[in-house]
Design a protein around this motif. Structure first.
Motif, short mmCIF file in Angstrom:
data_model
loop_
_atom_site.label_atom_id
_atom_site.label_comp_id
_atom_site.label_asym_id
_atom_site.label_seq_id
_atom_site.Cartn_x
_atom_site.Cartn_y
_atom_site.Cartn_z
N ASP A 72 -47.00 -12.37 8.18
CA ASP A 72 -46.34 -11.58 7.14
C ASP A 72 -46.35 -10.09 7.48
OD1 ASP A 72 -46.21 -13.86 5.06
OD2 ASP A 72 -48.33 -13.79 5.65
N VAL A 73 -47.44 -9.64 8.10
CA VAL A 73 -47.62 -8.22 8.43
C VAL A 73 -47.95 -8.12 9.90
CG1 VAL A 73 -48.94 -6.13 7.96
CG2 VAL A 73 -48.44 -7.72 6.09
N SER A 74 -47.26 -7.23 10.60
CA SER A 74 -47.51 -7.10 12.04
C SER A 74 -47.45 -5.65 12.48
CB SER A 74 -46.50 -7.93 12.83
OG SER A 74 -45.18 -7.56 12.49
N LEU A 75 -48.07 -5.42 13.61
CA LEU A 75 -48.01 -4.12 14.28
C LEU A 75 -47.19 -4.30 15.55
CD1 LEU A 75 -51.65 -2.82 13.75
CD2 LEU A 75 -49.59 -2.19 12.49
N VAL A 76 -46.11 -3.55 15.66
CA VAL A 76 -45.12 -3.76 16.73
C VAL A 76 -45.03 -2.52 17.61
CG1 VAL A 76 -42.73 -4.37 17.24
CG2 VAL A 76 -43.80 -5.21 15.14
N LEU A 77 -45.12 -2.72 18.91
CA LEU A 77 -44.97 -1.64 19.88
C LEU A 77 -43.49 -1.50 20.24
CD1 LEU A 77 -46.60 0.39 21.65
CD2 LEU A 77 -46.57 -1.36 23.45
N ALA A 78 -42.93 -0.31 20.07
CA ALA A 78 -41.50 -0.11 20.33
C ALA A 78 -41.25 1.29 20.89
CB ALA A 78 -40.70 -0.32 19.05
N ARG A 79 -40.10 1.44 21.54
CA ARG A 79 -39.74 2.71 22.18
C ARG A 79 -39.04 3.61 21.17
NH1 ARG A 79 -40.44 4.22 26.91
NH2 ARG A 79 -40.94 2.09 27.61
N SER A 80 -39.72 4.68 20.80
CA SER A 80 -39.22 5.60 19.77
C SER A 80 -38.55 6.84 20.35
CB SER A 80 -40.37 6.04 18.86
OG SER A 80 -41.38 6.70 19.63
N GLU A 81 -38.78 7.10 21.66
CA GLU A 81 -38.30 8.35 22.25
C GLU A 81 -37.08 8.08 23.13
OE1 GLU A 81 -39.92 10.93 20.89
OE2 GLU A 81 -40.99 9.27 19.93
N LEU A 87 -45.62 -0.54 11.67
CA LEU A 87 -46.00 -1.57 10.72
C LEU A 87 -44.74 -2.26 10.21
CD1 LEU A 87 -47.97 -2.96 8.67
CD2 LEU A 87 -47.60 -0.99 7.19
N VAL A 88 -44.71 -3.58 10.32
CA VAL A 88 -43.56 -4.36 9.85
C VAL A 88 -44.03 -5.42 8.87
CG1 VAL A 88 -41.79 -6.05 10.51
CG2 VAL A 88 -42.14 -4.01 11.91
N GLU A 89 -43.39 -5.47 7.72
CA GLU A 89 -43.60 -6.56 6.77
C GLU A 89 -42.38 -7.47 6.89
OE1 GLU A 89 -45.42 -5.06 2.91
OE2 GLU A 89 -44.90 -3.17 3.92
N ARG A 90 -42.60 -8.66 7.40
CA ARG A 90 -41.51 -9.52 7.84
C ARG A 90 -40.51 -9.82 6.72
NH1 ARG A 90 -40.40 -15.08 9.17
NH2 ARG A 90 -42.32 -15.79 8.18
N ASP A 91 -39.21 -9.67 7.05
CA ASP A 91 -38.14 -10.00 6.12
C ASP A 91 -37.05 -10.77 6.87
OD1 ASP A 91 -36.76 -8.16 7.65
OD2 ASP A 91 -36.64 -6.63 6.10
N LEU A 141 -43.92 3.96 10.71
CA LEU A 141 -44.68 4.52 11.83
C LEU A 141 -46.17 4.52 11.52
CD1 LEU A 141 -44.53 6.06 14.60
CD2 LEU A 141 -44.52 8.18 13.25
N ILE A 142 -46.96 4.06 12.48
CA ILE A 142 -48.42 4.12 12.38
C ILE A 142 -48.90 5.32 13.18
CG2 ILE A 142 -50.56 3.00 13.12
CD1 ILE A 142 -49.48 1.64 10.72
N GLY A 143 -49.61 6.21 12.51
CA GLY A 143 -50.15 7.38 13.20
C GLY A 143 -49.06 8.31 13.69
N LYS A 144 -49.23 8.77 14.93
CA LYS A 144 -48.30 9.75 15.51
C LYS A 144 -47.35 9.08 16.50
CE LYS A 144 -51.72 13.51 15.34
NZ LYS A 144 -52.47 14.49 16.15
#
Length: 573
Positions: free
Chosen positions: A217-226, A239-243, A274-277
């Motif tokens: 239901d809740v996950s932490l996802v690594l993704a390219r933001s830059e 942080l993703v809450e699955r939908d 976004l989690i943190g910075k």
């Protein structure tokens, strides 16, 4: 069938009794001041340890009476993907219900979010117990590091929203890092994160693969933001809450862990927080996540190995050949002894690592919160020391314990003979389940890479010096003297290897890490034998096995050179 997986394990009980968490808990429990706010909070150190024992006993009973008996059924039934949703097995659903009713989710969360505020070292004992019962269930229960990372790095609104749900067992978590072309090399992650100005939210697009419990239901996802980045410095954690925008494309058809869903996921403009910075997703947050996961996988391998040893022990008593139980046949007895020694050595190493991780966490948290301690200079020195030891021991324990788990399961099947190859016997399932532990959350080879730099910096010197000063019983003086010589050989090997070319260092790194693991485990077992007499024979048996291996590995490293490497490397041309 045993009635409790904690109470039937004297070594696990010994490990709890030997944990030295006084310094950790003084900070973690804020001087035990929370006793006035929460009925379950401990009033002092002894009360805290009693609480831990109670939690382990409750979990041990659930695992022995409700989870383990249905483990073969969970393996046989496996998970299914129905209309885009994962269906856990019936035994898994029942186990989750039992754990939820006992209040065992959110173990490491703070009490203000409904958690138990357990230290890492105790939590890993819980993971071992669950893994012994059903290792697929561990991948659901053992992902509580997700909740801990949200508490550590997330914003307060997000914490208030999701952490109480974790603590109540209403949601599960997943760590979503890997992609088809970004496994060990997470810097190559391509899933995109774009900020939606109109909706004031980030949106994720991309595909992730080999995701344990990817239906969470809740996950932490690594993704390219830059935009325009191509390495780890362009990655952030979300942080993703699955939908409905998260599609489970398929379930992997795995060799083992059949009750655990391993998913391929597709994100289609998925809302994310976004989690943190920004830009710290890989270098800080994912690394912290993976270090916690590596401890959990070490505990998972330990639990599976414990189950495998007990299967071999039981079968060796029941199987009669040549007129006697096979455990009385010397080669079989030697296999049983080897398994027992390796298990207790690995358990000691995991507890030692967990203690240093606990110490690091409480000093880091106090530093971030700006909390004053009695002696700030002492705190800075202690935090630096804990960081060095945690960073050294975490990859070593993941490497050693998962390789140990594979060895123990292999030997257990050998004790069983032909019947061990049959699905009717539990060892067949355990062999399949353990095999992934030295692969996922960083292969053994990656753990060696992670450990070698610290070892070449002689990070173990303070511990080795401390252990050599222990007051050794006279009947272990000979063993301690041999171990001291082996420790000196290790330090010579370190000094020899660190001046070699990079390729030579990498080639012989596994030999040096093996030496380090054996030496650490040996000193820990001697320390145990000082307080528990029954450990003396065990440490003698363990040293009889590993001291010759240490000497051989030392000789291999000391003979290593650019010329020797060139000769070996020519075989690949």
């Amino acid at each position: 069938m045993t009635a409790n997986f904690f109470l039937d394990n004297p070594d696990l009980q010994f490990r709890l009794a030997q944990l030295d968490l006084r310094e950790v808990l003084e900070l973690k429990e804020k001087g035990y001041s929370e006793a006035a706010l929460y009925p379950t909070a401990p009033r002092n150190y002894e009360d805290a340890v009693d609480n831990y024992r109670t939690v382990l006993e409750v979990l041990g009973e659930i695992c022995a009476t409700r989870v383990a008996p249905r483990a073969p059924e969970a393996d046989e039934e496996g998970v299914n993907l129905v209309d885009g949703e994962v269906e856990y097995t019936a035994p898994t659903r029942d186990a989750i219900l039992a754990l939820r009713q006992a209040g065992l989710f959110g173990c490491m969360l703070s009490r203000k979010y409904g958690g138990l505020n357990l230290p890492e070292s105790v939590y890993q004992m819980m993971v071992e117990i669950v893994s012994r019962a059903e290792s697929g269930l561990m991948t659901i229960f053992g992902l509580q590091e997700i909740a801990s990372s949200i508490e550590e790095f997330g914003g307060e609104e997000a914490k208030q929203r999701v952490l109480p749900k974790f603590a109540r067992g209403e949601v599960s978590g997943a760590m979503i890092l890997t992609e088809a072309d970004a496994g060990s090399d997470l810097g190559a992650v391509q899933t995109r994160a774009v900020y939606d100005e109109a909706a004031k939210t980030w949106r994720l697009t991309g595909v992730k693969r080999f995701i344990t419990n990817g239906n969470a239901d809740v996950s932490l996802v690594l993704a390219r933001s830059e935009e325009g980045s191509s390495d780890g410095r362009g990655l952030s954690l979300f942080l993703v809450e699955r939908d409905e925008t998260v599609k489970i494309r398929r379930l992997e058809n795995k060799m083992g862990l059949h009750a655990s869903p391993t998913c391929e996921l597709q994100y289609n403009g998925t809302p994310a927080e976004l989690i943190g910075k920004r830009r710290f997703g890989l270098l800080r947050y994912s690394m912290a996540l993976m270090n916690g996961a590596r401890l959990a996988v070490a505990a998972q391998a330990l639990g599976i190995a414990e189950a495998a040893y007990r299967e071999a022990d039981r079968y060796s008593r029941e199987r009669i050949q040549f007129g006697k139980p096979i455990r009385e046949i010397v080669p079989v007895a030697r296999m049983l002894i080897s398994m027992r020694c390796e298990l207790e050595a690995a358990r000691a190493l995991l507890a030692e690592t967990g203690t240093w991780v606990d110490l690091l966490k409480v000093f880091e948290q106090a530093s971030v919160a700006g909390e004053k301690t009695v002696d700030d200079d002492y705190s800075r020195v202690r935090q630096k020391q804990a960081a060095l030891m945690a960073e050294t021991l975490t990859p070593i324990v993941k490497y050693y314990t998962t390789e140990m788990g594979n060895r123990v399961c292999y030997i257990s099947m050998q004790v069983h003979g032909g019947v061990g190859y049959m699905r009717e016997f539990n060892i067949e399932r355990l062999v399949r389940d353990v095999r992934v532990t030295n692969i996922y959350e960083g292969t053994s080879q990656l753990q060696i890479v992670a450990a070698i730099g610290k070892l070449l910096g002689r990070s173990l010197d303070p511990l080795l010096a401390q252990w050599k000063l222990m007051k050794i019983p006279s009947d272990l003086a000979g063993e301690a003297a041999q171990l001291s010589e082996a420790s000196e050989l290790f330090q010579k090997a370190v000094d020899h290897l660190k001046v070699q070319e990079r390729a030579v260092i990498d080639y012989y790194a596994s030999d040096l890490v093996d030496m380090a693991a054996w030496i650490i485990c040996s000193w820990l077992l001697i320390r145990d034998a000082i307080v528990l007499d029954r450990k003396k024979d065990l440490v003698r048996a363990y040293l009889a096995d590993v001291l010759p291996k240490i000497r051989v590995s030392g000789a291999v490293v000391l003979a290593g050179s650019a010329d020797a490497f060139a000769v070996k490397n020519s075989l690949l041309e």
